[in-house]
Scaffold this active site. Structure first.
Site: not given
Length: 352
Positions: A136, A193
């Site tokens: 990151d 979902c």
């Protein structure tokens, strides 16, 4: 390699190739729509993000690593799940909520050091090789690489999901100049979902697999430097650093794994604390209490900005005199940003 990785606290190691050209169009569309907000670095590197061999010349394979981060003390066997304990915090408007991943040590430091140790172990076995570790921290399409290597699939909230570990994990990469056999991607298991889309407080997931960061509470409380948009402030509730709702609601996170490392254990002072207590921290206290943790990077000014919004939301819910007094103590703060959010917060007291 898997054994070495597990000794270092990683749960899984996979390998991806470096041809990410099919991801470039989606990245360009996302940037063109401005969904990255103030994260100018997302656009600054152009397509290097999708071209590992341009970012680190000589790269021919990418080792991807997954590290679970649920604190060791997480009651994963709680009757209604550990997620219910976290959701309950939203019903206590005077209590501050810090995202689960940010309650311990800064994950950048933990992963980077352990990825480097893993690289050293590989070098001992195969001889010196060209490599660079990331977590990151650079223009790397982490989720794309994780998905292609089989760490999981992209959920509709855009995070990587695993059948064995949900989504409560960090990702890291080692770009290497050795050609390694790629591991196979896994199939997607979200089906129809849409729990993550429906639960998002600010409706930041504008469509399946499409996140408008400018509406995301994690972005607003961490990446965004300026005033928080007025229409989004009431929706932030008592979340002062990050938001976990789309992960807490996800059915796959009943399989989330606790970390084996003490690094991600919650630090004293960050969990279950009253907003007024955290709002009273001066800059020295803020720096001391957040040393070595991820929260420190937002700085004291944004910390106060975020808590002022949460206090305003608490004031609207409770009209508590202590909350009002805490806000009034910061009306003359030397930051115009803090002053403006404090003024907004005080105006939320409809009963005063």
């Amino acid at each position: 390699m898997q054994g070495w990785a597990r000794e270092l606290g990683f749960s899984q190691i996979k390998v991806a190739g470096v041809d990410l050209s099919s991801a470039e169009r989606g990245l360009m569309q996302w940037l063109a729509q401005g969904f990255h907000g103030d994260m100018h670095y997302m656009a600054a590197h152009g397509m290097k993000r999708a071209r590992p061999a341009e970012l680190v010349p000589g790269t021919v394979s990418v080792i991807t690593a997954r590290m679970d981060y649920l604190p060791r003390s997480t009651p994963v066997d709680a009757p209604h799940g550990w997620q219910a304990i976290e959701f309950d915090r939203l019903d206590r408007p005077a209590e501050a909520i810090v995202s689960l991943y940010a309650r311990g040590r800064d994950y950048h430091k933990v992963l980077r050091a352990r990825l480097q140790k893993l690289s050293d172990r590989i070098a001992q076995a195969v001889g010196p090789f060209g490599h660079r570790v990331f977590t990151d921290s650079a223009p790397v399409l982490e989720a794309e690489l994780a998905q292609r290597s089989g760490q999981g699939w992209r959920g509709k909230h855009t995070l990587v999901l695993s059948r064995e570990a949900g989504s409560m994990f960090f990702l890291g990469e080692i770009y290497v100049d050795m050609l390694l056999p790629s591991t196979e991607p896994v199939t997607e298991h979200c089906g129809s979902c849409r729990a993550c889309i429906d639960v998002c407080p600010t409706q930041a997931i504008v469509a399946p697999y499409r996140l408008d960061a400018r509406r995301c509470i994690s972005y607003l409380t961490i990446e965004h430097a300026g005033p928080i948009p007025l229409e989004l402030r009431p929706l932030m509730g008592n979340r002062i650093y990050g938001c976990d709702d789309c992960q807490l609601i996800c059915p796959w996170n009943k399989f989330a794994q606790t970390s084996s490392l003490p690094d991600f254990d919650p630090r004293a002072g960050l969990v279950g604390r009253q907003l007024v207590h955290l709002f009273a921290w001066d800059e020295d206290t803020f720096l001391r209490m957040t040393e070595g943790g991820p929260i420190r990077r937002i700085g004291h000014e944004r910390w106060l900005r975020n808590i002022a919004v949460a206090l305003g939301n608490a004031l609207r819910a409770t009209s508590d005199a202590g909350v009002r007094a805490a806000l009034q103590s910061r009306t003359q703060h030397n930051s115009a940003l803090v002053q403006e959010h404090v003024a907004w917060a005080l105006a939320q007291d409809v009963n005063h």
